[in-house]
Design a protein around this motif. Structure first.
Motif, mmCIF file in Angstrom:
data_model
loop_
_atom_site.group_PDB
_atom_site.id
_atom_site.type_symbol
_atom_site.label_atom_id
_atom_site.label_comp_id
_atom_site.label_asym_id
_atom_site.label_seq_id
_atom_site.Cartn_x
_atom_site.Cartn_y
_atom_site.Cartn_z
ATOM 1 N N HIS A 37 -63.753 -41.349 -18.109
ATOM 2 C CA HIS A 37 -62.601 -40.913 -18.276
ATOM 3 C C HIS A 37 -61.793 -41.662 -17.588
ATOM 4 O O HIS A 37 -62.069 -42.093 -16.382
ATOM 5 C CB HIS A 37 -62.419 -39.506 -18.086
ATOM 6 N N SER A 38 -60.429 -41.660 -17.712
ATOM 7 C CA SER A 38 -59.460 -42.063 -16.647
ATOM 8 C C SER A 38 -59.252 -40.957 -15.681
ATOM 9 O O SER A 38 -59.387 -39.655 -15.908
ATOM 10 C CB SER A 38 -57.838 -42.519 -17.204
ATOM 11 N N TYR A 39 -58.517 -41.325 -14.406
ATOM 12 C CA TYR A 39 -58.200 -40.413 -13.510
ATOM 13 C C TYR A 39 -57.069 -40.876 -12.800
ATOM 14 O O TYR A 39 -57.184 -42.056 -12.211
ATOM 15 C CB TYR A 39 -59.459 -40.369 -12.624
ATOM 16 N N SER A 40 -56.009 -39.954 -12.531
ATOM 17 C CA SER A 40 -54.892 -40.019 -11.691
ATOM 18 C C SER A 40 -54.675 -39.372 -10.462
ATOM 19 O O SER A 40 -53.565 -39.030 -10.285
ATOM 20 C CB SER A 40 -53.702 -40.203 -12.785
ATOM 21 N N LEU A 58 -67.137 -34.952 -6.330
ATOM 22 C CA LEU A 58 -67.131 -34.232 -7.420
ATOM 23 C C LEU A 58 -65.985 -33.341 -7.819
ATOM 24 O O LEU A 58 -65.117 -33.131 -7.052
ATOM 25 C CB LEU A 58 -68.410 -33.124 -7.308
ATOM 26 N N LEU A 59 -65.618 -33.352 -9.131
ATOM 27 C CA LEU A 59 -64.507 -32.369 -9.689
ATOM 28 C C LEU A 59 -65.080 -31.493 -10.622
ATOM 29 O O LEU A 59 -65.772 -32.036 -11.914
ATOM 30 C CB LEU A 59 -63.500 -33.178 -10.448
ATOM 31 N N VAL A 60 -65.045 -30.108 -10.238
ATOM 32 C CA VAL A 60 -65.522 -29.374 -11.239
ATOM 33 C C VAL A 60 -64.627 -28.467 -11.705
ATOM 34 O O VAL A 60 -63.697 -27.768 -11.269
ATOM 35 C CB VAL A 60 -66.483 -28.018 -10.385
ATOM 36 N N ASP A 61 -64.721 -28.372 -13.166
ATOM 37 C CA ASP A 61 -63.571 -27.856 -14.123
ATOM 38 C C ASP A 61 -64.451 -26.792 -15.089
ATOM 39 O O ASP A 61 -64.858 -27.379 -16.148
ATOM 40 C CB ASP A 61 -62.831 -29.024 -14.789
ATOM 41 N N ARG A 62 -64.602 -25.679 -14.452
ATOM 42 C CA ARG A 62 -65.234 -24.631 -15.308
ATOM 43 C C ARG A 62 -66.555 -25.096 -15.820
ATOM 44 O O ARG A 62 -67.376 -25.184 -14.604
ATOM 45 C CB ARG A 62 -64.564 -24.182 -16.890
ATOM 46 N N ASP A 63 -67.044 -25.411 -16.785
ATOM 47 C CA ASP A 63 -68.532 -25.739 -16.964
ATOM 48 C C ASP A 63 -68.665 -27.329 -17.161
ATOM 49 O O ASP A 63 -69.602 -27.903 -17.725
ATOM 50 C CB ASP A 63 -69.299 -25.181 -18.200
ATOM 51 N N GLN A 64 -67.530 -28.060 -16.805
ATOM 52 C CA GLN A 64 -67.479 -29.457 -16.739
ATOM 53 C C GLN A 64 -67.500 -29.953 -15.535
ATOM 54 O O GLN A 64 -67.016 -29.675 -14.366
ATOM 55 C CB GLN A 64 -66.256 -29.835 -17.647
ATOM 56 N N PHE A 102 -67.369 -33.771 -13.239
ATOM 57 C CA PHE A 102 -66.999 -35.264 -13.189
ATOM 58 C C PHE A 102 -67.098 -35.677 -11.693
ATOM 59 O O PHE A 102 -67.228 -34.927 -10.814
ATOM 60 C CB PHE A 102 -65.549 -35.134 -13.334
ATOM 61 N N VAL A 103 -67.257 -37.161 -11.617
ATOM 62 C CA VAL A 103 -67.431 -37.769 -10.335
ATOM 63 C C VAL A 103 -66.436 -38.735 -10.262
ATOM 64 O O VAL A 103 -66.240 -39.602 -11.356
ATOM 65 C CB VAL A 103 -68.893 -38.008 -9.976
ATOM 66 N N ILE A 104 -65.761 -38.849 -9.264
ATOM 67 C CA ILE A 104 -64.541 -39.873 -9.212
ATOM 68 C C ILE A 104 -65.018 -41.221 -8.709
ATOM 69 O O ILE A 104 -65.958 -41.449 -7.968
ATOM 70 C CB ILE A 104 -63.519 -39.505 -8.094
ATOM 71 N N CYS A 105 -64.518 -42.348 -9.654
ATOM 72 C CA CYS A 105 -65.111 -43.611 -9.545
ATOM 73 C C CYS A 105 -63.948 -44.655 -9.049
ATOM 74 O O CYS A 105 -62.826 -44.100 -8.919
ATOM 75 C CB CYS A 105 -65.918 -44.134 -10.890
ATOM 76 N N ALA A 163 -63.224 -42.089 -13.836
ATOM 77 C CA ALA A 163 -64.035 -40.927 -13.345
ATOM 78 C C ALA A 163 -65.220 -40.824 -14.562
ATOM 79 O O ALA A 163 -64.961 -41.389 -15.725
ATOM 80 C CB ALA A 163 -63.493 -39.408 -13.585
ATOM 81 N N LEU A 164 -66.419 -40.425 -14.134
ATOM 82 C CA LEU A 164 -67.511 -40.309 -15.031
ATOM 83 C C LEU A 164 -67.764 -38.845 -15.184
ATOM 84 O O LEU A 164 -68.028 -37.785 -14.028
ATOM 85 C CB LEU A 164 -68.999 -40.979 -14.284
#
Length: 311
Positions: free
Chosen positions: A251-254, A262-268, A270-273, A278-279
């Protein structure tokens, strides 16, 4: 032709099958010795040995070949027109290179001189190549430096892994080897030297290659995850324990978070790269545990936004 076939992995099996189907005589198949495998350490035979036995072909599994007088005498007695080498896993000695009239013909999983070495398929995917291929070549005493017979390209799909791409490439390679031998027999094929200035190396994979560096772009990490299958894969650490990443999406990340957070969004999850990316972690395997979805990992391990993954 009368051929000796040297190979070990599944990648070599379609070539052996194709040579038999094309009417070539194969009085001997050479493969690696059976090795202990799995938790029970039971001896496992190679895919090439399984195939040879299914076709009732004689099999030899020497531990060493360079100074093996019995093995040398066996090959000299057979007097093959060519020795075919596909993923055998041994350095071919000079006496063996000089034995057959048509030499030792290798099927290599890249478009040589690019990705010379032990893991060409894995590194081509890990480096983000969109096209690779297969080469039939004449072995010499160098590392994949021999003259080239034929090459064939094959596109790498965005979601290909080394496993899926290797399966498709092995079928292409089998056809290429049959074509190579047919043209050699007819005298219409002349080997061409490689251009060493275009060479790159695909070294044998190490466990350390699997360590995720989240400062790099997510696409690069995703490519390495795809390429380093089935081993060594991709891993990080979470709260001091190893965490294997087994499935992911780019994913892209801004936002303002730093790489490896880590970015936790409910049950998703992500790790910032690096480079504004982001992955998304789709499937994970904590140390000593089974594989699980990101949602199950969030419920069981309670990661929080801002927690860090380390290498």
């Amino acid at each position: 032709m009368k051929l000796v076939f040297c190979g070990t992995p599944q990648f070599a099996v379609p070539t052996l099958e194709a040579l038999l189907a094309s009417g070539h005589e194969i009085p001997l198949v050479v493969t690696q010795p059976d090795r202990p495998q799995g938790r029970g350490l039971e001896l496992a035979t190679s895919p090439v040995k399984h195939t040879a036995q299914r076709h009732s072909l004689p099999v030899e599994q020497p531990e060493k070949i360079k100074n093996n007088a019995d093995f040398r005498a066996l090959l000299e007695k057979i007097q093959p027109d060519a020795i075919i080498v596909v993923g055998y896993g041994r350095i071919v000695p000079s006496w063996m290179l000089a034995l057959p009239k048509h030499g030792n013909i290798n099927l290599h999983g890249s478009l040589l001189p690019k990705y010379r070495g032990a893991a060409p398929i894995q590194w081509a995917i890990a480096e983000g190549e969109k096209v690779s291929g297969v080469t039939s070549m004449l072995l010499n005493e160098g590392l994949d430096t021999g003259d080239i017979f034929l090459q064939r390209e094959l596109a790498i799909a965005p979601d290909d892994t080394a496993i899926s791409y290797g399966q498709r490439l092995s079928a292409v390679g089998a056809d290429l080897m049959v074509e190579t031998l047919r043209k050699l027999e007819s005298g219409s094929l002349k080997p061409q030297p490689q251009d060493p200035s275009r060479a790159s190396i695909a070294p044998i994979l190490k466990k350390e290659d699997a360590e995720a560096d989240f400062r790099t772009p997510a696409q690069r990490l995703y490519n390495r995850l795809r390429g380093f299958q089935p081993w060594p894969g991709c891993f990080a650490t979470f709260k001091g324990k190893k965490l294997a990443i087994t499935s992911a999406r780019v994913h892209s990340y801004s936002g303002t978070q730093s790489a490896s957070e880590l970015l936790v969004d409910r049950d998703q999850l992500f790790v910032i790269c690096g480079d504004g990316s982001a992955l998304q972690l789709l499937e994970l395997q904590p140390e000593g545990k089974r594989r699980m979805t990101a949602a199950d990992f969030i419920r069981g391990y309670r990661p929080q936004t801002g927690d860090k993954l380390g290498a």
